[in-house]
Design a protein around this motif. Structure first.
Motif, PDB file in Angstrom:
ATOM      1  N   LEU A 438      16.560  27.667 -10.042  1.00  0.00           N
ATOM      2  CA  LEU A 438      16.539  26.862  -9.105  1.00  0.00           C
ATOM      3  C   LEU A 438      17.651  26.134  -8.754  1.00  0.00           C
ATOM      4  N   ASN A 446      14.220  24.700  -2.374  1.00  0.00           N
ATOM      5  CA  ASN A 446      14.073  25.939  -3.230  1.00  0.00           C
ATOM      6  C   ASN A 446      13.194  26.995  -2.566  1.00  0.00           C
ATOM      7  N   TYR A 449      14.538  28.555   0.465  1.00  0.00           N
ATOM      8  CA  TYR A 449      16.280  29.262   0.151  1.00  0.00           C
ATOM      9  C   TYR A 449      16.468  30.364   0.970  1.00  0.00           C
ATOM     10  N   ARG A 502       9.825  31.680  -3.289  1.00  0.00           N
ATOM     11  CA  ARG A 502      10.975  31.799  -2.793  1.00  0.00           C
ATOM     12  C   ARG A 502      10.908  32.953  -1.930  1.00  0.00           C
TER      13      ARG A 502
END
Length: 595
Positions: A438, A446, A449, A502
């Protein structure tokens, strides 16, 4: 020496640095040189006014106003010299800071292009040192060098021209002082410089140990290894400190030596001058006294010019080592080269295929994996299982081209991954590493991302699929809650779920989970796999896992042993046909659970 720096001549390295200067920098250097010339001219003029004041003081009938006027001109010259020095210093600092900024950016950009091979070759600690400490050393050299290298020769030559023919005795004294100065500089060159070259590598070592200690703090404390780590650090720190002390002690001799030399030269000039004035006719004594004052000032300017060059001698070796280390990074060519393709083969969307793949790590003679052949079609879930160190993670690291295969080929969407641009290839892949990473920021930043077009709803959905909604919404700030460096303020399981979120938020064609469920409890693991199966649609999923429960529902399970596929099929079939798989299964589940 790093690969890519081999065979580079000094001129080649200079050309590399010249890439990071532009016309504006050269214009500023010319401006600085012009102000240096002005400063030297004004400094050279001041002794002339001093000589004139001496003669006025010893000339009968001199008005006070004449002395004051001459003194005023001398003060104006001193003020002008100060202004010129300030402008030169400002311009030099500006150029140095600008070049340093570009070098840091160049090192950072090159590091982003590196494959795991280049990063491993340099080491993370060394790359950090090169982009910070080494660039600072070069910046210091440029800032000081622009002022000293331009000023010292001009001042020395100009001052010598002004005192030539004044007095053989005074000239001989000045020459003797210069010989002593050269001897002192020689000691620095042959004694201190070799040691100063070690400082950068020793700084790397301290940086490496510090980084290991900070990143491994939990392990250090768990094993009560604080004393061991302290010993390692103290050893590296002492070596760096001793080297710095050795160099600095040699350098510390310079200032008193120079002061003694300048004071001795001044005293010598006045002593010799006293004899010369005493022996001269009365009519010539005032002129000779004025010449002595002028000569002593010019001699000091010459000594100061050489002292300035001594500063460069001190700074240059370490700066040159730093520059070489920066060049090593900048000119190193990544082993992973971009292809030209951005699209896959029509009809092969979502496929991942290995065709007789073998791979050796750089510097190794034996392949880590060999003869790997399998195909994952669109919507399939393929799992890899095997003993620790058998090559599972290595296999999946070949898909996003963290390394390139040694032989055979890996194809995504029907095309060899080496034919794609790296951006186009990795746009197709959602990768969740074995060790969840992270970044400093928020939960939202995050999860989003790498996903260019992401709204709040996409982030919330991805977190929900990754079974992270409960703990995220309970955090102070929810999706805007702060995440510290490395995710230090969340648990291992929470980091894994955010890392999975993510990948889900990116919505790729291919998902790679590298043992990404190991920190999850069985219930969360089961719910997460069910959510992934329901929500990922036709995406291809490749899973590396240690737990049978995580992979038993996969369409194809590949059993890896010693870098080779020793079994392939579904869970039920492998229990009957693959002894290695059965052994793994029995080590985790009872016969009743398996049946």
């Amino acid at each position: 020496m790093a690969k890519g720096d081999e065979g580079l001549s000094r001129m080649d390295k200079i050309r590399v640095f010249m890439r990071y200067t532009d016309r504006k920098d050269y214009l500023m250097i010319l401006v600085a040189f012009a102000f240096v010339v002005v400063q030297v001219y004004l400094d050279i003029t001041i002794p002339g006014y001093m000589s004139e004041i001496v003669q006025l003081l010893y000339t009968p009938g001199t008005e006070t106003s004449q002395v004051l006027e001459t003194g005023m001109w001398m003060m104006l010259c001193a003020l002008g010299s100060l202004v010129a020095a300030l402008v030169t210093g400002f311009v030099a600092a500006k150029v140095a800071a600008t070049v340093a900024m570009r070098l840091r950016e160049a090192v950072f950009r090159r590091t982003l292009d590196f494959s795991m091979e280049e990063i491993g070759r340099f080491s993370t600690a060394s790359l950090i040192t090169r982009s910070t400490n080494d660039v600072t050393q070069v910046q210091l050299f440029i800032a000081v060098g622009m002022q000293v290298i331009m000023k010292a020769p001009v001042m020395a030559v100009w001052s010598l021209a002004m005192i030539l023919g004044k007095s053989f005795e005074w000239t001989l004294l000045t020459g003797g002082a210069l010989v002593i100065l050269v001897l002192i500089m020689s000691v620095i060159v042959f004694v201190a410089i070799p040691k100063s070259r070690l400082i950068q590598s020793l700084t790397d070592n301290v940086n490496r140990i510090t980084r290991e200690n900070l990143t491994g703090m939990r392990v250090v404390r768990a094993y009560n290894a604080e004393d061991y780590q302290q010993g390692k650090f103290e050893g590296a720190n002492k070596e760096l400190t001793d080297t710095n002390l050795f160099v600095n002690r040699i350098m510390a001799l310079i200032s008193p030596s120079m002061t003694f030399l300048m004071s001795g030269l001044t005293a010598g000039i006045y002593i010799v001058g006293a004899f010369l004035i005493d022996a001269a006719p009365t009519a010539e004594r005032v002129v000779l006294l004025a010449d002595m004052v002028v000569f002593s000032n010019y001699a000091m300017l010459i000594i100061m010019a050489f002292m300035s060059l001594t500063m460069i001698v001190i700074i240059a070796p370490r700066s040159l080592v730093a520059a070489n280390r920066i060049v090593e990074v900048i000119v190193t060519k990544p082993t992973i080269h971009d292809g030209t393709e951005t699209e896959g083969v029509s009809g092969e969307e979502g496929t991942v295929e290995f065709d007789d793949v073998s791979f050796c790590y750089p510097g190794s003679q034996e392949p880590v994996v060999s003869g790997i052949t399998f195909k994952a079609s669109k919507g399939d879930t393929v799992a890899l299982i095997g003993a620790t160190g058998c090559g599972k993670s290595t296999i999946i690291n070949l898909i996003p081209r963290f390394y390139d295969v040694s032989s055979g080929s890996v194809r995504v969407d029907g095309r060899d991954v080496r034919e794609y641009t790296q951006e186009a290839l990795r746009d197709r892949i959602g990768y969740v590493p074995q060790r969840a990473i992270l970044f400093t920021g928020t939960v939202r930043s995050n999860v989003a991302y790498g996903a260019e077009e992401t709204d709040d709803e996409d982030v919330r959905k991805a977190v929900a699929i990754a079974q992270g909604r409960d703990f995220v919404e309970a955090m102070d700030g929810g999706y805007d809650a702060r995440i510290s460096q490395g995710g230090g303020n969340v648990s291992g399981g929470q980091k894994q779920r955010l890392s999975i979120a993510r990948a889900v938020c990116k919505d790729p064609e291919v998902y790679i989970f590298d043992d990404s469920f190991s920190a999850l409890d069985y219930k969360t693991d089961r719910n997460l796999r069910r959510a992934l199966k329901d929500e990922l649609g036709d995406a291809t999923v490749i899973i590396v896992a240690q737990r049978i429960g995580t992979i038993r529902d996969a369409d194809t399970i590949l059993v890896i042993d010693d870098g080779r596929i020793v079994g392939s099929g579904r869970h039920e079939d492998l229990l009957k046909t693959c002894p290695t798989y059965l052994e793994i299964a029995l080590s985790q589940l009872s016969e009743e659970e398996l049946s």
